[in-house]
Structure formats: C-alpha cells, structure tokens
Design a protein around this motif. Structure first.
Motif, PDB file in Angstrom:
ATOM      1  N   ARG A 117      30.729  23.069  -4.165  1.00 23.03           N
ATOM      2  CA  ARG A 117      30.783  24.430  -3.644  1.00 23.03           C
ATOM      3  C   ARG A 117      29.428  25.127  -3.769  1.00 23.03           C
ATOM      4  N   ASP A 118      28.572  24.603  -4.629  1.00 20.71           N
ATOM      5  CA  ASP A 118      27.257  25.202  -4.869  1.00 20.71           C
ATOM      6  C   ASP A 118      26.169  24.184  -4.544  1.00 20.71           C
ATOM      7  N   ALA A 119      26.269  23.583  -3.363  1.00 19.85           N
ATOM      8  CA  ALA A 119      25.397  22.469  -2.995  1.00 19.85           C
ATOM      9  C   ALA A 119      23.926  22.858  -2.907  1.00 19.85           C
ATOM     10  N   ASP A 120      23.633  24.149  -2.696  1.00 17.56           N
ATOM     11  CA  ASP A 120      22.244  24.568  -2.566  1.00 17.56           C
ATOM     12  C   ASP A 120      21.542  24.784  -3.904  1.00 17.56           C
ATOM     13  N   THR A 121      22.272  24.768  -4.987  1.00 19.00           N
ATOM     14  CA  THR A 121      21.647  24.901  -6.302  1.00 19.00           C
ATOM     15  C   THR A 121      21.514  23.511  -6.910  1.00 19.00           C
ATOM     16  N   LYS A 122      20.319  22.962  -6.814  1.00 14.59           N
ATOM     17  CA  LYS A 122      20.065  21.596  -7.269  1.00 14.59           C
ATOM     18  C   LYS A 122      19.894  21.560  -8.786  1.00 14.59           C
ATOM     19  N   VAL A 123      20.337  20.458  -9.391  1.00 11.83           N
ATOM     20  CA  VAL A 123      20.179  20.285 -10.834  1.00 11.83           C
ATOM     21  C   VAL A 123      19.386  19.012 -11.099  1.00 11.83           C
ATOM     22  N   MET A 124      18.790  18.929 -12.269  1.00  8.43           N
ATOM     23  CA  MET A 124      17.992  17.759 -12.624  1.00  8.43           C
ATOM     24  C   MET A 124      18.895  16.535 -12.797  1.00  8.43           C
ATOM     25  N   VAL A 125      18.517  15.441 -12.167  1.00  5.51           N
ATOM     26  CA  VAL A 125      19.281  14.200 -12.276  1.00  5.51           C
ATOM     27  C   VAL A 125      18.413  13.046 -12.771  1.00  5.51           C
ATOM     28  N   SER A 126      17.132  13.317 -13.017  1.00  5.79           N
ATOM     29  CA  SER A 126      16.238  12.297 -13.558  1.00  5.79           C
ATOM     30  C   SER A 126      15.144  12.996 -14.354  1.00  5.79           C
ATOM     31  N   SER A 127      14.141  12.232 -14.786  1.00  4.55           N
ATOM     32  CA  SER A 127      13.114  12.783 -15.668  1.00  4.55           C
ATOM     33  C   SER A 127      11.748  12.197 -15.333  1.00  4.55           C
ATOM     34  N   ILE A 128      10.730  12.836 -15.872  1.00  2.52           N
ATOM     35  CA  ILE A 128       9.369  12.327 -15.705  1.00  2.52           C
ATOM     36  C   ILE A 128       9.242  10.938 -16.328  1.00  2.52           C
ATOM     37  N   THR A 184       0.805  -1.224   0.000  1.00  4.30           N
ATOM     38  CA  THR A 184       0.000   0.000   0.000  1.00  4.30           C
ATOM     39  C   THR A 184       0.842   1.280   0.000  1.00  4.30           C
ATOM     40  N   THR A 185       2.150   1.143   0.026  1.00  2.00           N
ATOM     41  CA  THR A 185       3.028   2.318   0.103  1.00  2.00           C
ATOM     42  C   THR A 185       3.205   2.956  -1.273  1.00  2.00           C
ATOM     43  N   GLY A 186       2.948   4.252  -1.361  1.00  4.32           N
ATOM     44  CA  GLY A 186       3.153   4.976  -2.607  1.00  4.32           C
ATOM     45  C   GLY A 186       4.632   5.222  -2.875  1.00  4.32           C
ATOM     46  N   VAL A 187       4.954   5.540  -4.104  1.00  2.00           N
ATOM     47  CA  VAL A 187       6.334   5.774  -4.531  1.00  2.00           C
ATOM     48  C   VAL A 187       6.451   7.171  -5.136  1.00  2.00           C
ATOM     49  N   ILE A 188       7.381   7.956  -4.594  1.00  2.11           N
ATOM     50  CA  ILE A 188       7.678   9.291  -5.114  1.00  2.11           C
ATOM     51  C   ILE A 188       9.130   9.310  -5.561  1.00  2.11           C
ATOM     52  N   VAL A 189       9.366   9.612  -6.818  1.00  6.22           N
ATOM     53  CA  VAL A 189      10.725   9.658  -7.359  1.00  6.22           C
ATOM     54  C   VAL A 189      11.225  11.102  -7.327  1.00  6.22           C
ATOM     55  N   HIS A 190      12.384  11.294  -6.684  1.00  3.16           N
ATOM     56  CA  HIS A 190      12.978  12.627  -6.567  1.00  3.16           C
ATOM     57  C   HIS A 190      13.814  12.914  -7.815  1.00  3.16           C
ATOM     58  N   LEU A 191      13.624  14.085  -8.399  1.00  6.06           N
ATOM     59  CA  LEU A 191      14.163  14.348  -9.735  1.00  6.06           C
ATOM     60  C   LEU A 191      15.406  15.219  -9.778  1.00  6.06           C
ATOM     61  N   ASN A 192      15.769  15.879  -8.685  1.00  4.25           N
ATOM     62  CA  ASN A 192      16.946  16.746  -8.751  1.00  4.25           C
ATOM     63  C   ASN A 192      17.820  16.547  -7.525  1.00  4.25           C
ATOM     64  N   GLY A 193      18.991  17.174  -7.526  1.00  3.33           N
ATOM     65  CA  GLY A 193      19.874  17.029  -6.374  1.00  3.33           C
ATOM     66  C   GLY A 193      21.236  17.637  -6.635  1.00  3.33           C
ATOM     67  N   MET A 194      22.062  17.616  -5.578  1.00  2.00           N
ATOM     68  CA  MET A 194      23.447  18.052  -5.669  1.00  2.00           C
ATOM     69  C   MET A 194      24.167  17.549  -4.420  1.00  2.00           C
ATOM     70  N   ALA A 195      25.374  17.062  -4.585  1.00  2.87           N
ATOM     71  CA  ALA A 195      26.150  16.548  -3.458  1.00  2.87           C
ATOM     72  C   ALA A 195      26.629  17.687  -2.564  1.00  2.87           C
ATOM     73  N   SER A 196      26.676  17.426  -1.269  1.00  2.00           N
ATOM     74  CA  SER A 196      27.178  18.429  -0.325  1.00  2.00           C
ATOM     75  C   SER A 196      28.658  18.714  -0.552  1.00  2.00           C
ATOM     76  N   LEU A 197      29.346  17.871  -1.318  1.00  2.29           N
ATOM     77  CA  LEU A 197      30.749  18.084  -1.657  1.00  2.29           C
ATOM     78  C   LEU A 197      30.941  19.284  -2.583  1.00  2.29           C
TER      79      LEU A 197
END
Length: 264
Positions: free
Chosen positions: A90-101, A75-88
């Motif tokens: 220098r611009d970790a707060d600006t996330k970029v697309m890493v997947s697609s619809i 019964t558990t739903g699935v949500i796929v996260h589409l963007n991100g950036m590693a804390s390593l």
C-alpha cells in the motif's frame, strides 16, 4: 583515499571514450514481479553481455546470478541497488533498505544506487535514507546514483520548480549522479542540465515504452546539452532487438550523434 577510489570506480561505469554512460537497470523484478522481457534471468542472456552497456544495475540476488553465470561483458560496470518496495504494498513509493554497502563490496560493485519517490508524506524518511546511504557509500569509496521521482501531480511551472529543488536536494546530500525522467518538454533539458551538471552527473531514464526514433532523438538532445547519459531498462529489455538498440544508443551517448537510426 576513499575519494580516489570513488573516482576510479566511477570511471568503470562509464564509457572510457566519452566519460558518459549507458546504464541498464534490471531491478524491476523486486518492484513489479516477472514482467515481459524479464520473466526469468534467462531472458537477459541474449543481450546483457554486449559491449554497448557501460554498467548494469540490479538488486544483489540478480547481480550475483549474472556474475556466477558469466553473463556480463568484462568491461561492464556493476551497480548494486540498495533499496526497494514491491508494488503490492500500500506504500509502494516509500522505499526501504534491502541491502548494504558491505554486501555491494562483497559482490565487487563499482557503485551503488537507491531510489527515492517523493510523496507528500515521506520527506523525512527519504532525507534520512539519502543522508545515511551517501555517507556510508563515500566512506567505502563507492559512487552513488540516486533515482529520483516526484510522485506529486503538478503542472508547469510548478513541476519544473519542484524537479529543480529535488535535484538540488540530492546534490546537497552528496549523490554523485541522479537519474531523472525526461521532462515533458524537450525545451526544458538545456536549462535543467546547465543548472545542475557541474554539481552532479545527470542520467535520463527511458521510462515507458517509446519508439526507437523518439528514444534516439531525446538521447541526442540530452547529450548535446551536457547530460552524462542514459539509465534505461524497459525500452531495452522489452525491445524486439535489444542489442541493435543498445548499439544505437551507445553511439549517441559516446557522442556519435550524427548517424541515422539503424537497427539492422
């Protein structure tokens, strides 16, 4: 027709009894690397399949592994996260697309999510990403959850004014739900939820580790005032008894708010 599909999928990430949700994000590995409670996929096996979770949220690779290893409750739903950036970075707060619809649909996702961390420099990037991803998700009939964080330090009342503006931005650009950190003062929850919840579902984040009593108390307060639930990760997977905590939180989210905290 895509709107009908979006509303149907939205139900799958919520508890049917209450139409509220307890979403557990496990997307931390891409950002932070192996951390306590998520050193490997095996660490999730003891609790992630319990029925007290309305939806699990993660990056495509981990979601694929959870599905292939049959670790999720039916019964558990699935949500796929589409963007991100590693804390390593220098611009970790600006996330970029890493997947697609398309990738999310191929995994059988019920919804997608993105994270936007607003700094003083990345407004244009975040606006463009929010607009494009929301349009694509809705065209495919997928609801979208936006994780929203203000990374500019400010003090009351400016911080609340900024938060209200950011939530309005996310709603104006079409997100179906938003994940927010609990405000510093619980007295701010009623007005925050009342102002925005007719336009967008509001889920509150667990944030840094807190006691079970604090977490349950803040959850009860949020639900009483109309929030749609929790989107909580570290407070679950770094807890000594994740299943017991999830049961308590699920009771709160479903509206069973009169029960005492009991992790036995």
């Amino acid at each position: 027709m895509s709107y009908v599909g979006r509303k149907l999928r939205e139900r799958r990430i919520l508890f049917p009894e209450s139409r509220r949700g307890l979403i557990v994000p496990v997307d931390h590995g891409l950002t932070l690397g192996p951390i306590a409670g998520m050193l490997s996929t095996d660490d999730l096996e003891a609790w992630i399949g319990c029925s007290h979770i309305s939806a699990v949220l993660g990056h495509k690779g981990l979601i694929e592994r959870l599905i292939l290893r049959d670790m999720l409750h039916p019964t558990t739903g699935v949500i796929v996260h589409l963007n991100g950036m590693a804390s390593l970075s220098r611009d970790a707060d600006t996330k970029v697309m890493v997947s697609s619809i398309d990738a999310a649909l191929q995994l059988g996702a019920d919804a997608v999510s993105i994270q936007v961390n607003f700094t003083e420099e990345n407004f244009a990037h975040n606006f463009a990403m929010l607009g494009e991803v929301t349009d694509a998700a809705h065209e495919a009939g997928l609801p979208i959850l936006t994780m929203l964080y203000d990374k500019v330090k400010s003090t009351p009342p400016e911080n609340i004014a900024r938060l209200n503006h950011f939530v309005r931005i996310v709603a104006e650009l079409g997100s179906d739900a938003v994940k927010l950190a609990f405000p510093e003062s619980m007295h701010e929850i009623p007005e925050l939820v009342a102002r925005h919840s007719r336009d967008i579902r509001i889920f509150f984040a667990g944030g840094e580790r807190v006691t079970e009593q604090t977490l349950v108390a803040t959850t009860r307060e949020a639900i009483i005032h109309g929030a749609s639930g929790l989107c909580i990760g570290r407070n679950v997977f770094q807890h000594a008894q994740p299943r017991a905590l999830l049961r308590c939180l699920a009771e709160c989210v479903k509206g069973e708010i009169g029960r005492p905290v009991d992790l036995a």
